[in-house]
Write an enzyme that holds these catalytic residues in place. Structure first.
Site, PDB file in Angstrom:
ATOM      1  N   GLU A 254      48.687  41.242  50.083  1.00  0.00           N
ATOM      2  CA  GLU A 254      48.681  42.137  48.930  1.00  0.00           C
ATOM      3  C   GLU A 254      48.094  43.503  49.249  1.00  0.00           C
ATOM      4  OE1 GLU A 254      46.994  39.994  45.659  1.00  0.00           O
ATOM      5  OE2 GLU A 254      48.558  38.471  45.713  1.00  0.00           O
TER       6      GLU A 254
ATOM      7  N   LYS B 140      52.566  36.128  34.829  1.00  0.00           N
ATOM      8  CA  LYS B 140      53.456  36.242  35.987  1.00  0.00           C
ATOM      9  C   LYS B 140      54.852  35.800  35.552  1.00  0.00           C
ATOM     10  CE  LYS B 140      49.967  35.355  39.587  1.00  0.00           C
ATOM     11  NZ  LYS B 140      49.454  34.342  40.547  1.00  0.00           N
TER      12      LYS B 140
END
Length: 435
Positions: free
Chosen positions: A205, A344
């Site tokens: 990330e 999400k």
């Protein structure tokens, strides 16, 4: 003119070099939408199914040709002829076509790709930005970013159990300035790590994955970087958050949080009560405002005890715990477990269900944090979702890697487009905490 005439999916690559889906939707008018699907590394056991081929001779079994075929030969036939503006009807039709509780037949990745592409095609048809199409004309809140600048756990090879160490520019006057603050801290941190002889390679990330001596070392180094960049570590400047991803190191048989899985021999092994004590100790010691998945996804008693202990002081976010699912969220609300939900889109599989989860959370006084996955693409839909829902928070990685920056850059564009109407709430995004 707004009738869907064609739906087409192809296999593309995500930020980890693994296959994922890209879906295109076309209408009679020529309006067009494209959606790309993210993928997680640490996944909740209750998430919707990400359909993979399982053929080890191709992409190590991670191919998505089955999902592509489901879009091109099953879903397409079912939704061609629909009005592209009827998002709910299209999403419900795909859910019914799948017919399973976890989208295991067609694959949540297949369904989500279509859902996103449909929304983008509708926005294109109406000639409005995606965030306006999804949220109407009262969309004005730019999210406070959670910037994951240290990667641990399943997102890196660093010997730290917690998966993410994040900075949140809660004291910034605008999203643009908050992003600048975060970038400057990111570069200050890199300089500090180099001076200590630590690795400055980045994880999935975009955060650094150095070999710290432990969790406290990681936090204290972040605070050092905040101050080196010229900012205050605290409510008037930049605060800190964790994604513990506790399910990744919870031992179900022994019912303990086994830090040795990531931190090696000699690391702590904690009961639920000891895990809560440890998190409280960190909150008392450092300027921490948010903790995600502090307890295992099935440790409901632990979650309730943690919420009772820290729920007025710290945002307690359920990710694996809620998996963007209104059934699990409703139980959490009823039992007083957590005070926030991570959103999400691929955990649930359609935009309709995603928006239902956000709405339920807000009605219950829970916050909602719109989030990326560790396997991302250049698709920036979640930036528009964050603004469309006035969610107030977004979690989309560090200040490096184009797959992360794509979302931040889209938010900069949106802030520019909104002009004086744009609102950045910063600390006030955490509206359910006692200030």
């Amino acid at each position: 003119m707004s009738i869907i005439t064609d739906v087409y999916a192809r296999e593309v690559l995500d930020s980890r070099g693994n296959p994922t889906l890209e879906v295109e939707v076309y209408t009679e008018s020529g309006a067009f939408g494209r959606g790309m699907v993210p993928s997680g590394a640490s996944t909740g056991e209750h998430e919707a199914v990400e359909l993979r081929d399982g053929d080890k001779s191709r992409y190590l079994g991670l191919g998505t040709q089955k999902a592509v075929d489901n879009v091109n030969n099953v879903i397409a036939d079912a939704i061609i002829g629909f009005d592209v503006r009827d998002q709910q009807a299209i999403d419900r039709a795909m859910i019914a076509l799948d017919g399973t509780p976890n989208k295991g037949k067609l694959g949540a990745n297949a369904i989500l790709g279509v859902s996103i592409a449909v929304a983008r095609a509708a926005a294109d048809y109406l000639e409005v930005p995606l965030y306006t199409y999804l949220g109407g004309f009262n969309t004005k809140v730019l999210p406070t970013p959670m910037m994951n600048i240290i990667n641990g756990g399943s997102h890196s090879d660093a010997p730290i159990a917690f998966q993410e160490f994040m900075i949140l520019p809660v004291g910034a006057p605008s999203f643009k300035e908050g992003l600048r603050w975060g970038a400057e801290v990111f570069h200050a941190l890199k300089k500090i790590l180099k001076a200590r002889g630590l690795v400055t390679a980045v994880g999935d990330e975009g955060g650094f994955a150095p070999k710290f001596e432990g969790t406290e070392d990681g936090v204290e180094t972040i605070i050092e970087a905040i101050e080196a960049a010229g900012y205050e570590a605290g409510e008037n400047g930049i605060m800190i958050g964790f994604d513990c991803a506790s399910s990744e190191f919870y031992d179900k048989e022994r019912k303990v949080y086994d830090y040795t899985k990531f931190e090696g021999e000699g690391a702590a092994v904690r009961t639920s009560a000891e895990q809560i004590d440890y998190l409280e100790e960190l909150v008392n010691k450092y300027p921490i405002i948010t903790i995600e998945d502090g307890m295992d996804e099935n440790d409901w008693d632990g979650w309730k005890a943690l919420t009772e202990r820290l729920g007025k002081r710290v945002q307690l976010v359920g990710d694996d715990f809620f998996v963007t699912n209104t059934d699990y969220l409703a139980r959490g609300i009823k039992e007083g477990a957590a005070n926030s939900i991570l959103i999400k889109v691929n955990q649930i599989g359609t935009l309709t269900e995603t928006f239902e989860a956000i709405e339920m959370a807000k009605e219950a006084g829970y916050t909602a944090v719109v989030s990326h996955r560790s396997g991302e693409t250049e698709d920036s839909t979640i930036a528009d979702i964050a603004v469309a829902t006035n969610a107030g928070q977004i979690k989309t990685g560090s200040l490096s890697r184009t797959d992360r920056i794509a979302k931040y850059n889209q938010l900069l564009r949106i802030e520019d487009q909104l002009g004086e109407v744009a609102v950045y709430k910063g600390l006030n995004s955490f509206y359910n905490l006692k200030k």
